[in-house]
Design an enzyme around this catalytic site. Structure first.
Site, short mmCIF file in Angstrom:
data_model
loop_
_atom_site.label_atom_id
_atom_site.label_comp_id
_atom_site.label_asym_id
_atom_site.label_seq_id
_atom_site.Cartn_x
_atom_site.Cartn_y
_atom_site.Cartn_z
N SER A 188 0.85 -1.18 0.00
CA SER A 188 0.00 0.00 0.00
C SER A 188 0.88 1.23 0.00
O SER A 188 2.03 1.19 0.49
CB SER A 188 -0.89 0.02 1.25
N TYR A 236 -2.26 -0.41 10.50
CA TYR A 236 -2.25 -0.87 9.10
C TYR A 236 -0.98 -0.39 8.40
O TYR A 236 -0.31 -1.17 7.71
CB TYR A 236 -3.49 -0.35 8.39
#
Length: 244
Positions: A141, A154
């Protein structure tokens, strides 16, 4: 553009029951590949396999469970005699200010996003050895490069994935095994919980977010390069997304 012929090669796709994983499976089968579909949801996997036909097979697994992962890759090896592509796509994410977050969610995030990648990659490497153009490709990501507020855990998990792949690339390169990362920004998927109702959709709409199929095309493009070409990292964001 002439790319490598992928006919009859074999892939394992985790998180294949929906979103990027399902789109990737469709794209790989369209290239003539055999694809082992894996996720926790058996019903969704079987429906996708029926759609894709004889080149798709199903082995459900929770990537955080080492025994289930071992069975997944034993199945892939027995059915296809080896592996050409591992697509580490399974993962979770949730949003909360860190001080308000629940330690059980920290654990769940790292079990799926980090240990899941470790487990699958560890089992895949022996099946990838000796296969021309073999590749480990994982979804990270942009939050694995720039920390994002309310996504601290995250982000930390994806920073770990980035570091792991950087080291793994150096370990496996001399064997001819390519290690590649796809690092997306905003994508229309069912990823994410802990957001206010409608918040993610509104943000994605504003950014003209990427589709799961956009990420699948990148996977195919990277994997279909000649065996001596490794697209090590592919950052991809919607044109309107100016920062993570």
């Amino acid at each position: 553009m002439q790319l490598r012929d992928l006919s009859d090669l074999t892939a394992v796709v985790t998180g294949a029951s929906s979103g990027i994983g399902a789109a990737a499976a469709r794209a790989l089968v369209a290239e003539g590949m055999n694809v082992v579909l894996s996720a926790r949801s058996v019903d969704k996997l079987e429906a996708l396999a029926e759609e894709l036909g004889e080149r798709a097979s199903v082995m459900a697994a929770d990537v955080a469970d080492r025994d289930q992962v071992a069975r997944l890759f034993a199945f892939a090896g027995e059915r296809h005699g080896g592996l050409d592509l591992l697509f580490n796509n399974a993962g979770v994410g949730y949003a909360a200010p860190f001080v308000e977050s629940d330690p059980s969610d920290w654990q769940r995030t790292f079990e799926a996003n980090v240990y899941g990648v470790f487990n699958c990659t560890h089992e895949a490497i022996p099946l990838l050895r000796g296969r021309s153009g073999a590749m480990i490709s994982s979804v990270a990501s942009v939050a694995g490069r720039r920390g994002v507020e309310n996504l601290a855990v995250y982000s930390a998990s994806k920073f770990a994935v980035v570091g792991f792949h950087d080291a793994l690339r150096k370990e496996l390169g001399n064997e001819g095994i390519r290690v590649s990362l796809i690092e997306p920004g905003a994508v229309y998927t069912n990823w994410g919980y802990g957001f206010a109702e409608g918040e993610l959709k509104q943000r994605r709409d504003e950014l003209h977010a990427l589709s799961a199929e956009d990420i699948a095309r990148l996977l195919v493009f990277g994997f279909a390069q000649p065996a001596n070409v490794n697209l090590q990292e592919m950052w991809v964001m919607p044109t309107r997304q100016l920062q993570p």
